[in-house]
Design an enzyme around this catalytic site. Structure first.
Site, PDB file in Angstrom:
ATOM      1  CE1 TYR A  83       9.961  34.341 -22.009  1.00 34.87           C
ATOM      2  CE2 TYR A  83       8.973  32.761 -20.482  1.00 34.87           C
ATOM      3  CZ  TYR A  83       8.834  33.756 -21.434  1.00 34.87           C
ATOM      4  OH  TYR A  83       7.573  34.166 -21.808  1.00 34.87           O
ATOM      5  CG  ASP A 130      11.922  33.582 -12.781  1.00 31.22           C
ATOM      6  OD1 ASP A 130      11.030  32.904 -12.227  1.00 31.22           O
ATOM      7  OD2 ASP A 130      11.829  34.014 -13.942  1.00 31.22           O
ATOM      8  CE  LYS A 164       6.387  27.631 -16.578  1.00 33.48           C
ATOM      9  NZ  LYS A 164       7.499  28.505 -16.854  1.00 33.48           N
TER      10      LYS A 164
HETATM   11  C1  LIG Z   1       7.417  30.023 -17.362  1.00 39.03           C
HETATM   12  C2  LIG Z   1       8.369  30.995 -16.788  1.00 39.03           C
HETATM   13  C3  LIG Z   1       8.046  32.357 -16.618  1.00 39.03           C
HETATM   14  C4  LIG Z   1       6.775  32.947 -17.149  1.00 39.03           C
HETATM   15  O1  LIG Z   1       5.640  32.435 -16.551  1.00 39.03           O
HETATM   16  P1  LIG Z   1       4.228  32.557 -17.315  1.00 39.03           P
HETATM   17  O2  LIG Z   1       3.254  32.025 -16.323  1.00 39.03           O
HETATM   18  O3  LIG Z   1       4.349  31.751 -18.563  1.00 39.03           O
HETATM   19  O4  LIG Z   1       4.026  34.006 -17.599  1.00 39.03           O
HETATM   20  C5  LIG Z   1       8.934  33.160 -15.949  1.00 39.03           C
HETATM   21  N1  LIG Z   1      10.107  32.677 -15.486  1.00 39.03           N
HETATM   22  C6  LIG Z   1      10.453  31.394 -15.644  1.00 39.03           C
HETATM   23  C7  LIG Z   1      11.757  30.915 -15.079  1.00 39.03           C
HETATM   24  C8  LIG Z   1       9.616  30.525 -16.323  1.00 39.03           C
HETATM   25  O5  LIG Z   1      10.000  29.257 -16.512  1.00 39.03           O
END
Ligand SMILES: *Cc1c(COP(=O)(O)O)cnc(C)c1O
Length: 427
Positions: free
Chosen positions: A144, A239, A267
């Site tokens: 994701y 990511d 995060k």
């Molecule tokens: C949570 C997440 C996102 C998206 O971040 P948001 O702040 O919710 O838009 C993108 N990549 C990874 C790996 C994530 O865990």
């Protein structure tokens, strides 16, 4: 467990917001429940509006590595508030945060602060395309990367065909350039490069997948991605929205010893406030406006309140030298109790997922084999015993520095009795 007030609030919330929530997984539909409404949280505990107390392993889906309401972070935010909520202009905190990030992740020679992980990834991909002057990207099934149009693709109808969007409202043409490969499967990546090599701008990957449940990379997989992108002149984007400051201070790139060209953070880096980051090699980031032609901007980017929370969090992570070792030990204890209870658990550092399948979970296909009904039972069992975990099979449990030995021991004890409960429910 009395959850009457939560139920009442939910009935109100669904009048205003789709499913009563501002992010879909919170609706708890996967586990056949309605959401708890939270009153407050502190340390390892979260409290709902009916006064129930839970040990929290959601940790706001990752940010709260220090636990909830860390006193230093709160103090720092309060102080920042007194100076004004937003300037839309430069301030010193931006430099301090950038410095903290860069000295722990040296590959981020230049970076930009943005507001969400979605935005960070979207901007990093645009930068990779601008730098390479190529359009295609490779992502992995089950990874994701936020909800921007081009990345809402998990599985095409075969590896060498273009992918179909997962969400309605995304024109097919927006995902035409998104190729999908299989996580931990080198051959699937190789085939895409053989077919489209000259057009591929980048690979984007969660260096340890945590959005199909936790699925660590196989030995050598990330190095393979590094090598093949080098070979074809494509960029490698890690990511690290979850793994950054989670697996180690230097993120997954330090933990696994493989360096990316561009990195996204979110995060933890915002310390509980809306803040995310993208950055990487100087020559690539110099493509971003106003230096270059890749456009990206933000009214609230570098917001002083969010920045203050990020600074306080990263400083605490730097100061507590034993933090990652301790997190690892706590998570290892939890994983051991799960194994003892006959559960199939994947763990990397302080990230864990229990899967309800006999097979080892190594990619999206094997993750999907998990029995979600059984997961729902596990979720309910934990909740009834005062343990708050993500209401979806395809998420991680997060261990924080605030989880005490007593919290961990209690959780292990509850887990060890799951089998009995399971049988009594006549599953
Ligand atoms: C949570 C997440 C996102 C998206 O971040 P948001 O702040 O919710 O838009 C993108 N990549 C990874 C790996 C994530 O865990």
């Amino acid at each position: 467990m009395n959850t009457e007030k939560s139920k009442r609030l939910y009935d109100e919330a669904i009048k205003f917001m789709p499913g009563g929530v501002n992010s879909p997984v919170r609706a708890c539909r996967n586990v056949g429940k309605t959401p708890l409404f939270i009153d407050h949280a502190a340390g390892s505990k979260i409290y709902d509006v009916d006064g129930n107390e839970y040990i929290d392993y959601v940790c706001s889906w990752g940010p709260n590595i220090l636990g909830h309401s860390d006193p230093e972070v709160i103090e720092s935010v309060k102080k920042a508030c007194d100076g004004g909520l937003t300037f839309g202009a430069c301030h010193e905190g931006e430099i301090e945060l950038a410095n903290l990030i860069q000295r722990n992740m040296p590959s981020m020679e230049m970076l930009r602060l943005v507001n969400s992980g979605t935005e960070a990834v979207m901007s990093a991909v645009r930068t990779a395309r601008g730098f390479t002057r190529r359009d295609k990207i490779i992502k992995f099934e089950g990874c994701y990367h936020g909800h921007s149009d081009g990345l809402l693709v998990k599985a095409g109808s075969g590896l060498l065909t273009n992918s179909i969007p997962d969400s309605s409202g995304v024109p097919k043409s927006y995902t035409d350039n998104t190729l999908t490969a299989v996580y931990n499967d080198e051959l699937s990546v190789k085939k895409l490069f053989e077919e489209y090599g000259a057009d591929i701008a980048c690979i984007i990957v969660e260096p340890c997948a945590a959005n199909m449940g936790v699925v660590p990379p196989k030995e050598g997989f990330l190095q393979f991605l590094r090598d093949i992108t080098n070979e074809y002149g494509a960029l490698l984007i890690f990511d690290e929205v979850i793994t950054g400051f989670r697996l180690s201070l230097g993120g997954a790139q330090e933990y696994y010893g493989v360096t990316s060209d561009l990195t996204t953070l979110g995060k933890i880096v915002g310390g509980g406030m809306p803040l995310a980051v993208y950055g990487g090699k100087r020559e690539i980031m110099e493509c971003v406006a106003p230096l270059g032609s890749v456009y990206q901007a933000g009214t609230l980017s570098g917001n002083p309140i969010a920045v203050s929370a990020g600074i306080a969090t990263l400083k605490a992570l730097e100061r507590n030298k034993d933090l990652y070792e301790k997190l690892d030990k706590k998570a290892e204890k939890l994983a051991a109790s799960m194994k003892m209870a006959g559960l199939n658990v994947n763990r990397e550092g302080s990230l864990l997922t229990v899967f309800f399948t006999d097979r080892k979970v190594v990619d999206y296909e094997t993750a999907k084999k998990s029995d979600c009904k059984k997961f729902a039972l596990f979720y309910s069992y934990l909740l009834e015993n005062g343990i708050y975990s993500a209401p979806s099979q395809f998420e991680a449990m997060f261990v924080s520095y605030a989880h005490s030995d007593a919290d961990i021991e209690y959780t292990c004890e509850v887990i060890s009795k799951f089998e009995l409960y399971n049988i009594n429910k006549h599953y």
